[in-house]
Structures are given as structure tokens and as C-alpha cells.
Design a protein around this motif. Structure first.
Motif, PDB file in Angstrom:
ATOM      1  N   TYR A 155      11.395   1.035 -11.607  1.00 18.01           N
ATOM      2  CA  TYR A 155      10.037   1.334 -12.615  1.00 18.01           C
ATOM      3  C   TYR A 155      10.767   1.464 -13.894  1.00 18.01           C
ATOM      4  CZ  TYR A 155       5.681   2.653 -14.288  1.00 18.01           C
ATOM      5  OH  TYR A 155       4.522   2.938 -15.038  1.00 18.01           O
TER       6      TYR A 155
ATOM      7  N   GLY B 171       2.155  10.199 -10.188  1.00 16.86           N
ATOM      8  CA  GLY B 171       1.304  10.104 -11.299  1.00 16.86           C
ATOM      9  C   GLY B 171       1.263   8.558 -11.721  1.00 16.86           C
ATOM     10  N   ILE B 172       1.795   7.665 -10.854  1.00 17.27           N
ATOM     11  CA  ILE B 172       1.725   6.252 -11.627  1.00 17.27           C
ATOM     12  C   ILE B 172       0.871   5.205 -10.690  1.00 17.27           C
ATOM     13  CG2 ILE B 172       3.192   3.937 -12.178  1.00 17.27           C
ATOM     14  CD1 ILE B 172       5.610   6.506 -12.091  1.00 17.27           C
ATOM     15  N   ASP B 173      -0.285   4.895 -11.127  1.00 24.09           N
ATOM     16  CA  ASP B 173      -1.127   3.912 -10.291  1.00 24.09           C
ATOM     17  C   ASP B 173      -1.219   2.647 -10.765  1.00 24.09           C
ATOM     18  OD1 ASP B 173      -2.692   6.301  -9.264  1.00 24.09           O
ATOM     19  OD2 ASP B 173      -3.578   6.670 -11.192  1.00 24.09           O
ATOM     20  N   PHE B 174      -0.805   1.704  -9.545  1.00 25.47           N
ATOM     21  CA  PHE B 174      -0.684   0.380  -9.684  1.00 25.47           C
ATOM     22  C   PHE B 174      -1.973  -0.333  -9.210  1.00 25.47           C
ATOM     23  CE2 PHE B 174       4.065   1.286  -9.050  1.00 25.47           C
ATOM     24  CZ  PHE B 174       4.371   1.010 -10.215  1.00 25.47           C
ATOM     25  N   PRO B 175      -2.308  -1.395  -9.508  1.00 26.19           N
ATOM     26  CA  PRO B 175      -3.591  -2.055  -8.924  1.00 26.19           C
ATOM     27  C   PRO B 175      -3.508  -2.682  -7.524  1.00 26.19           C
ATOM     28  CG  PRO B 175      -2.247  -3.485 -10.560  1.00 26.19           C
ATOM     29  CD  PRO B 175      -1.762  -2.280 -10.807  1.00 26.19           C
ATOM     30  N   ASP B 176      -4.495  -2.747  -7.024  1.00 31.74           N
ATOM     31  CA  ASP B 176      -4.267  -3.423  -5.602  1.00 31.74           C
ATOM     32  C   ASP B 176      -4.518  -4.991  -5.882  1.00 31.74           C
ATOM     33  OD1 ASP B 176      -4.179  -3.632  -3.130  1.00 31.74           O
ATOM     34  OD2 ASP B 176      -6.050  -2.753  -2.223  1.00 31.74           O
TER      35      ASP B 176
ATOM     36  N   TYR C 289       4.213   5.577  -5.638  1.00 32.61           N
ATOM     37  CA  TYR C 289       4.357   6.061  -6.824  1.00 32.61           C
ATOM     38  C   TYR C 289       2.816   6.607  -7.354  1.00 32.61           C
ATOM     39  CZ  TYR C 289       8.134   3.125  -7.861  1.00 32.61           C
ATOM     40  OH  TYR C 289       9.476   2.840  -7.875  1.00 32.61           O
ATOM     41  N   ALA C 290       1.625   6.606  -6.828  1.00 28.11           N
ATOM     42  CA  ALA C 290       0.545   7.401  -7.323  1.00 28.11           C
ATOM     43  C   ALA C 290       0.946   8.799  -6.911  1.00 28.11           C
ATOM     44  CB  ALA C 290      -0.657   7.096  -6.244  1.00 28.11           C
TER      45      ALA C 290
ATOM     46  N   ARG D 264       2.155   1.757  -3.615  1.00 26.62           N
ATOM     47  CA  ARG D 264       1.232   2.180  -4.313  1.00 26.62           C
ATOM     48  C   ARG D 264       1.140   3.781  -4.057  1.00 26.62           C
ATOM     49  NH1 ARG D 264      -4.014   0.291  -3.507  1.00 26.62           N
ATOM     50  NH2 ARG D 264      -4.579   0.764  -5.656  1.00 26.62           N
ATOM     51  N   ASP D 265       0.921   4.010  -2.830  1.00 25.97           N
ATOM     52  CA  ASP D 265       0.813   5.516  -2.625  1.00 25.97           C
ATOM     53  C   ASP D 265       2.213   6.336  -2.944  1.00 25.97           C
ATOM     54  OD1 ASP D 265      -1.448   4.958  -1.215  1.00 25.97           O
ATOM     55  OD2 ASP D 265      -0.682   5.237   0.748  1.00 25.97           O
TER      56      ASP D 265
ATOM     57  N   SER E 249       0.796  -1.186   0.214  1.00 19.64           N
ATOM     58  CA  SER E 249       0.039  -0.036  -0.066  1.00 19.64           C
ATOM     59  C   SER E 249       0.944   1.371  -0.085  1.00 19.64           C
ATOM     60  CB  SER E 249      -0.827  -0.024   1.326  1.00 19.64           C
ATOM     61  OG  SER E 249      -1.778  -1.074   1.364  1.00 19.64           O
TER      62      SER E 249
END
Length: 117
Positions: free
Chosen positions: A110, A19-24, A15-16, A12-13, A9
Motif C-alpha cells: 500500500y 483506517g483504510i477502506d477499500f471498495p468491494d 486494512y479497515a 479489506r478487513d 474480504s
């Protein structure tokens, strides 16, 4: 809380914010009987394996911290520090000291862009 406030989590936060979104992903119930979620999905998420000595800010360090297989993800930061979320704790920036260095099983970057901004 595992599954909502854990190392994936936090990854994910982090990278978000860039501007990069990863699925959960659904988290396994038993960490001792599974392999790393990150190892399983790294390639499809756009990560490539890099040499430990070539690590850069924003790289993901996969570590074995008290589990059968490497399960813990930390983000390598400038100044030889890591950002990570330990079980039953808050997110923290810590020195990338001997304990963590010896625990690293893999370093991923990445591959589709610079995230160290």
C-alpha cells in the motif's frame, strides 16, 4: 463463503482496522475463466508492485493456489508468516513456508502509508 468471507474480504478487513477502506468488488462466478481482481484494481487502490525480497509486514502476496492464474491474496506478517482466507475454511495465520513461497506471483505494498501498526 465466496464473496463475503474470502481472501479479498479478509484483505479489506485487515486494512479497515488500519483506517483504510477499500471498495468491494463483484466476484467472478468461474475462477478458471477470469484474471485476478487484485491485479486488475491494485493501482487504483493505491498499491505498488515491490520485489519479493523486499517484502514487509502488511504487504499483499498474490498467489496461484490451484487456479489457472494467480487469484489468492495473503497478507505478509512479521515472523515470516501470512494471514489468509482459504476457500471453505476459516482465516488463519500460517508460516510462510515453501509451498506458499513458490506460489507467489507478485508482492504489493500500500503506497500511501505504513499499515504495519
Amino acid at each position: 463463503m465466496y464473496g463475503t468471507q474470502d481472501c479479498y474480504s479478509l484483505l479489506r478487513d485487515y486494512y479497515a482496522l488500519r483506517g483504510i477502506d477499500f471498495p468491494d468488488f463483484e466476484r467472478p462466478e468461474n475462477l478458471e475463466s477470469t484474471d485476478s481482481i487484485f491485479f486488475r484494481h491494485a493501482k487504483t487502490l493505491g498499491f505498488v508492485l515491490v520485489d519479493f525480497d523486499d517484502r514487509e509486514e502488511g504487504d499483499v502476496l498474490i498467489m496461484r493456489l490451484g487456479t489457472r492464474t494467480p487469484m489468492h491474496a495473503a497478507i505478509y506478517l512479521a515472523g515470516d508468516r501470512i494471514l489468509h482466507q482459504r476457500m471453505n475454511s476459516i482465516s488463519a495465520v500460517e508460516p510462510f513456508g515453501r509451498y506458499y513461497r513458490q506460489s507467489v506471483a507478485a508482492v504489493y505494498r500500500y503506497a500511501t502509508g505504513d499499515v504495519s501498526r
